[in-house]
Design a protein around this motif. Structure first.
Motif, PDB file in Angstrom:
ATOM      1  N   PRO A  12       0.806  -1.239   0.000  1.00 29.93           N
ATOM      2  CA  PRO A  12       0.000   0.000   0.000  1.00 29.93           C
ATOM      3  C   PRO A  12       0.832   1.279   0.000  1.00 29.93           C
ATOM      4  O   PRO A  12       0.381   2.303  -0.500  1.00 29.93           O
ATOM      5  N   LYS A  13       2.055   1.231   0.539  1.00 26.81           N
ATOM      6  CA  LYS A  13       2.882   2.436   0.586  1.00 26.81           C
ATOM      7  C   LYS A  13       3.351   2.872  -0.797  1.00 26.81           C
ATOM      8  O   LYS A  13       3.808   4.005  -0.971  1.00 26.81           O
ATOM      9  N   GLU A  14       3.254   1.980  -1.779  1.00 23.07           N
ATOM     10  CA  GLU A  14       3.682   2.299  -3.141  1.00 23.07           C
ATOM     11  C   GLU A  14       2.556   2.915  -3.984  1.00 23.07           C
ATOM     12  O   GLU A  14       2.772   3.289  -5.139  1.00 23.07           O
ATOM     13  N   THR A  15       1.371   3.013  -3.400  1.00 20.82           N
ATOM     14  CA  THR A  15       0.197   3.458  -4.166  1.00 20.82           C
ATOM     15  C   THR A  15       0.389   4.826  -4.798  1.00 20.82           C
ATOM     16  O   THR A  15       0.064   5.038  -5.969  1.00 20.82           O
ATOM     17  N   LYS A  16       0.927   5.773  -4.022  1.00 24.90           N
ATOM     18  CA  LYS A  16       1.064   7.130  -4.549  1.00 24.90           C
ATOM     19  C   LYS A  16       2.026   7.179  -5.721  1.00 24.90           C
ATOM     20  O   LYS A  16       1.807   7.914  -6.692  1.00 24.90           O
ATOM     21  N   ARG A  17       3.096   6.409  -5.678  1.00 15.76           N
ATOM     22  CA  ARG A  17       4.047   6.386  -6.791  1.00 15.76           C
ATOM     23  C   ARG A  17       3.408   5.804  -8.047  1.00 15.76           C
ATOM     24  O   ARG A  17       3.750   6.181  -9.169  1.00 15.76           O
ATOM     25  N   LEU A  18       2.475   4.882  -7.853  1.00 18.30           N
ATOM     26  CA  LEU A  18       1.885   4.179  -8.992  1.00 18.30           C
ATOM     27  C   LEU A  18       0.724   4.933  -9.632  1.00 18.30           C
ATOM     28  O   LEU A  18       0.576   4.928 -10.858  1.00 18.30           O
ATOM     29  N   ILE A  19      -0.123   5.573  -8.815  1.00 24.64           N
ATOM     30  CA  ILE A  19      -1.308   6.215  -9.385  1.00 24.64           C
ATOM     31  C   ILE A  19      -1.513   7.661  -8.941  1.00 24.64           C
ATOM     32  O   ILE A  19      -2.499   8.284  -9.297  1.00 24.64           O
ATOM     33  N   GLY A  20      -0.591   8.200  -8.135  1.00 19.24           N
ATOM     34  CA  GLY A  20      -0.662   9.615  -7.805  1.00 19.24           C
ATOM     35  C   GLY A  20      -1.402   9.985  -6.543  1.00 19.24           C
ATOM     36  O   GLY A  20      -1.405  11.148  -6.139  1.00 19.24           O
ATOM     37  N   GLY A  22      -2.528   8.473  -2.324  1.00 19.24           N
ATOM     38  CA  GLY A  22      -2.198   7.506  -1.290  1.00 19.24           C
ATOM     39  C   GLY A  22      -3.212   6.378  -1.187  1.00 19.24           C
ATOM     40  O   GLY A  22      -4.316   6.458  -1.737  1.00 19.24           O
ATOM     41  N   TYR A  23      -2.857   5.339  -0.456  1.00 16.42           N
ATOM     42  CA  TYR A  23      -3.704   4.158  -0.351  1.00 16.42           C
ATOM     43  C   TYR A  23      -5.049   4.483   0.319  1.00 16.42           C
ATOM     44  O   TYR A  23      -6.107   4.043  -0.137  1.00 16.42           O
ATOM     45  N   GLU A  24      -5.013   5.267   1.401  1.00 13.13           N
ATOM     46  CA  GLU A  24      -6.257   5.630   2.085  1.00 13.13           C
ATOM     47  C   GLU A  24      -7.145   6.483   1.180  1.00 13.13           C
ATOM     48  O   GLU A  24      -8.376   6.315   1.169  1.00 13.13           O
ATOM     49  N   GLN A  25      -6.526   7.400   0.444  1.00 14.54           N
ATOM     50  CA  GLN A  25      -7.296   8.212  -0.503  1.00 14.54           C
ATOM     51  C   GLN A  25      -7.918   7.327  -1.578  1.00 14.54           C
ATOM     52  O   GLN A  25      -9.060   7.552  -1.994  1.00 14.54           O
ATOM     53  N   LEU A  26      -7.159   6.342  -2.028  1.00 16.66           N
ATOM     54  CA  LEU A  26      -7.679   5.420  -3.037  1.00 16.66           C
ATOM     55  C   LEU A  26      -8.890   4.667  -2.513  1.00 16.66           C
ATOM     56  O   LEU A  26      -9.906   4.534  -3.209  1.00 16.66           O
ATOM     57  N   GLU A  27      -8.802   4.164  -1.289  1.00 22.01           N
ATOM     58  CA  GLU A  27      -9.925   3.431  -0.694  1.00 22.01           C
ATOM     59  C   GLU A  27     -11.158   4.321  -0.593  1.00 22.01           C
ATOM     60  O   GLU A  27     -12.276   3.888  -0.911  1.00 22.01           O
ATOM     61  N   GLN A  28     -10.968   5.552  -0.148  1.00 19.96           N
ATOM     62  CA  GLN A  28     -12.092   6.480  -0.024  1.00 19.96           C
ATOM     63  C   GLN A  28     -12.699   6.798  -1.389  1.00 19.96           C
ATOM     64  O   GLN A  28     -13.929   6.834  -1.539  1.00 19.96           O
ATOM     65  N   LEU A  29     -11.839   7.017  -2.378  1.00 19.19           N
ATOM     66  CA  LEU A  29     -12.307   7.349  -3.723  1.00 19.19           C
ATOM     67  C   LEU A  29     -13.088   6.189  -4.325  1.00 19.19           C
ATOM     68  O   LEU A  29     -14.146   6.388  -4.936  1.00 19.19           O
TER      69      LEU A  29
END
Length: 223
Positions: A12-20, A22-29
């Protein structure tokens, strides 16, 4: 499940590098987008005249979370839809259709600019116009490559002589070095001139609003 989804789940810590984001933001979105998606489906269901029983018909090619992730990958990396389809295990046309469906959903959840957020309220926008006059707004545009259209007329429409390829033109207006996006235009045909894009938005601002930009805007900004 796509390899990328598996990788993000385990890292999950790599999420921002991959899609711009963070992981928590991705889950919320994903949660918010799926809820809005279901609301739209409910409206469509209530309006349609059913021929086949509920639950019938073609099944989704990807789980909703992966469809949203596909859209975010495109926005962050701008691959061709062919490559995107290969990455997520779907056809090029399916990747194209999924992106154009979910980008509308995400657009409703995430207003792209200050102008979009406040424009519906005339009093609020008038107040923002006054505040913006304290800055000299910076306007800039750029082209991004897109896949070669199949139709000849579409090819002509998007072919950029400057870039010698098919492109989309984007424009952004920001208050100097501040991070707030005041206005943004995305996805216009690449050959469209910087000045034309600027003129489409200039009327939204106060008459005394100051702008600065590169030589593509010099004539209009001097007026």
């Amino acid at each position: 499940m796509s390899t990328l989804v598996e990788y993000i789940s385990k890292n999950p810590k790599e999420t921002k590098r991959l899609i711009g984001i963070g992981y928590e933001q991705l889950e919320q979105l994903i949660s918010q987008a799926e809820r809005l998606h279901q609301e739209k489906l409910a409206v469509q269901e209530a309006e349609k005249t059913r021929i086949i029983k509920k639950g019938g018909g073609r099944k989704p090619s990807l789980p909703v979370a992966e469809q949203i992730l596909l859209t975010l990958v495109y926005l962050h990396h701008l691959p061709t839809f062919q490559l995107l389809g290969v990455q997520f295990g779907v056809s090029e046309s399916t990747a194209h259709n999924l992106f154009h469906y979910w980008i509308k959903i995400l657009g409703e959840l995430l207003p792209a600019s200050l102008l979009e957020q406040v424009k519906k309220n005339e009093n609020e926008w008038s107040w923002v116009q006054e505040i913006l006059q304290e800055w000299e707004l910076v306007v800039d545009s750029w082209e991004q490559a897109r896949e070669r259209p199949q139709e000849y007329e579409e090819q002509k429409k998007y072919y950029s002589g400057k870039k010698k390829s098919h492109t989309r033109k984007n424009q952004i207006i920001v208050p100097g070095k501040k991070s707030e996006i005041v206005d943004v235009i995305v996805g216009r045909p690449g050959p469209e001139s910087d000045i034309n894009l600027f003129r489409q938005r200039q009327s939204e601002f106060a008459k005394n609003q100051k702008f600065k930009g590169d030589k593509g805007y010099i004539y209009d900004l001097a007026q």
